[in-house]
Enzyme design. Structure first.
Site, mmCIF file in Angstrom:
data_model
loop_
_atom_site.group_PDB
_atom_site.id
_atom_site.type_symbol
_atom_site.label_atom_id
_atom_site.label_comp_id
_atom_site.label_asym_id
_atom_site.label_seq_id
_atom_site.Cartn_x
_atom_site.Cartn_y
_atom_site.Cartn_z
ATOM 1 N N ASP A 64 28.247 85.787 51.013
ATOM 2 C CA ASP A 64 26.847 85.491 51.307
ATOM 3 C C ASP A 64 26.788 84.430 52.397
ATOM 4 O OD1 ASP A 64 25.816 83.230 48.616
ATOM 5 O OD2 ASP A 64 27.704 83.378 49.676
ATOM 6 N N TYR A 66 26.268 81.052 54.685
ATOM 7 C CA TYR A 66 26.414 79.616 54.433
ATOM 8 C C TYR A 66 25.069 79.070 53.968
ATOM 9 C CZ TYR A 66 30.740 79.974 57.184
ATOM 10 O OH TYR A 66 31.977 80.321 57.662
ATOM 11 N N PHE A 77 30.847 84.513 58.141
ATOM 12 C CA PHE A 77 31.832 83.498 58.540
ATOM 13 C C PHE A 77 31.434 82.714 59.789
ATOM 14 C CE2 PHE A 77 34.443 86.585 56.146
ATOM 15 C CZ PHE A 77 34.964 85.739 55.181
ATOM 16 N N HIS A 186 41.263 84.853 50.147
ATOM 17 C CA HIS A 186 40.189 84.333 50.991
ATOM 18 C C HIS A 186 40.709 83.184 51.865
ATOM 19 C CE1 HIS A 186 36.247 82.574 52.003
ATOM 20 N NE2 HIS A 186 35.754 83.767 51.707
#
Length: 223
Positions: A64, A66, A77, A186
């Site tokens: 989702d 920031y 990202f 991740h």
């Protein structure tokens, strides 16, 4: 109501007519009216606007947006201003180790990657300020799953980057044998050392695209 300026408009038209999407629209009107929501409403679909279905060569899947001020702008990202988030710092570190590109001049805005054909898609397209995953179950999951199912049917080979448990949970939607799936932990500081560093996703992507007769991604592109 037109959502996009490319082929996604027609491809996703059936989703716009579904009950869940109509409910999602109503809920978002309330959310934007009562809370600080990121990204700005006009940037919700920016990833799809910048990377058409036809031009997509890579799917880079996030969770989702920031949830801090001045960060989210519709690309997974990516940040449009301010300090680089820790996950992006680690992505750039792996990019430099993998490709040799100097990460120093690279800012946080990944628009250049989107223009290269990298669909920077979050599974939830909005979030409340300061509340990570706050919109994870409001309906976006149906919409972004539909996007992945459409991409799965793409005739041209596609590289799907799945980083972390959440992204990897979407792997069953991407079962076209001609697509390459690159999965790893991740890039967050909590997990990057468990296998993200050293996974070489950028050269593996370009090696695959080149082998399939497609142009590689210019990962060092800045505009």
């Amino acid at each position: 109501m037109k959502h996009f300026h490319n082929d996604w408009e027609e491809l996703l038209q059936p989703e716009f007519e579904r009950d869940y999407y109509q409910n999602l629209r109503e809920l978002l009107l309330e959310e934007y009216g009562n809370f600080e929501i990121y990204p700005r409403a006009e940037e919700i679909f920016r990833a799809l606007d910048l990377t058409s279905f036809e031009s997509a060569r890579v799917l880079l899947l996030g969770q989702d947006p920031y949830h801090g001020p001045g960060q989210a702008h519709g690309l997974a990202f990516s940040v449009k201003e301010g300090p680089l988030p820790p996950s992006l710092v680690n992505i750039y570190r792996e990019l430099e180790d993998d490709t040799g590109f100097d990460r120093t001049p690279l800012g946080g805005d990944l628009t250049a990657w989107a223009k290269e054909g990298v669909l920077l898609l979050n599974t939830s397209l909005t979030v409340r300020r300061g509340q990570a995953a706050s919109h994870q179950r409001i309906g976006w999951q149906f919409f972004t799953d539909a996007i992945m199912k459409i991409l799965n049917e793409k005739e041209d080979p596609l590289v799907c980057m799945l980083w972390g448990a959440h992204a990897r949970s979407k792997k069953p939607l991407l079962n076209n044998p001609q697509h390459l799936i690159i999965e790893s932990p991740h890039p967050s500081p909590l997990s990057a050392y468990r296998g993200f560093f050293g996974s070489k996703p950028f050269t593996r992507t370009n090696d695959y695209l080149t082998a399939q007769g497609l142009s590689p991604i210019a990962w060092d592109r800045q505009s």
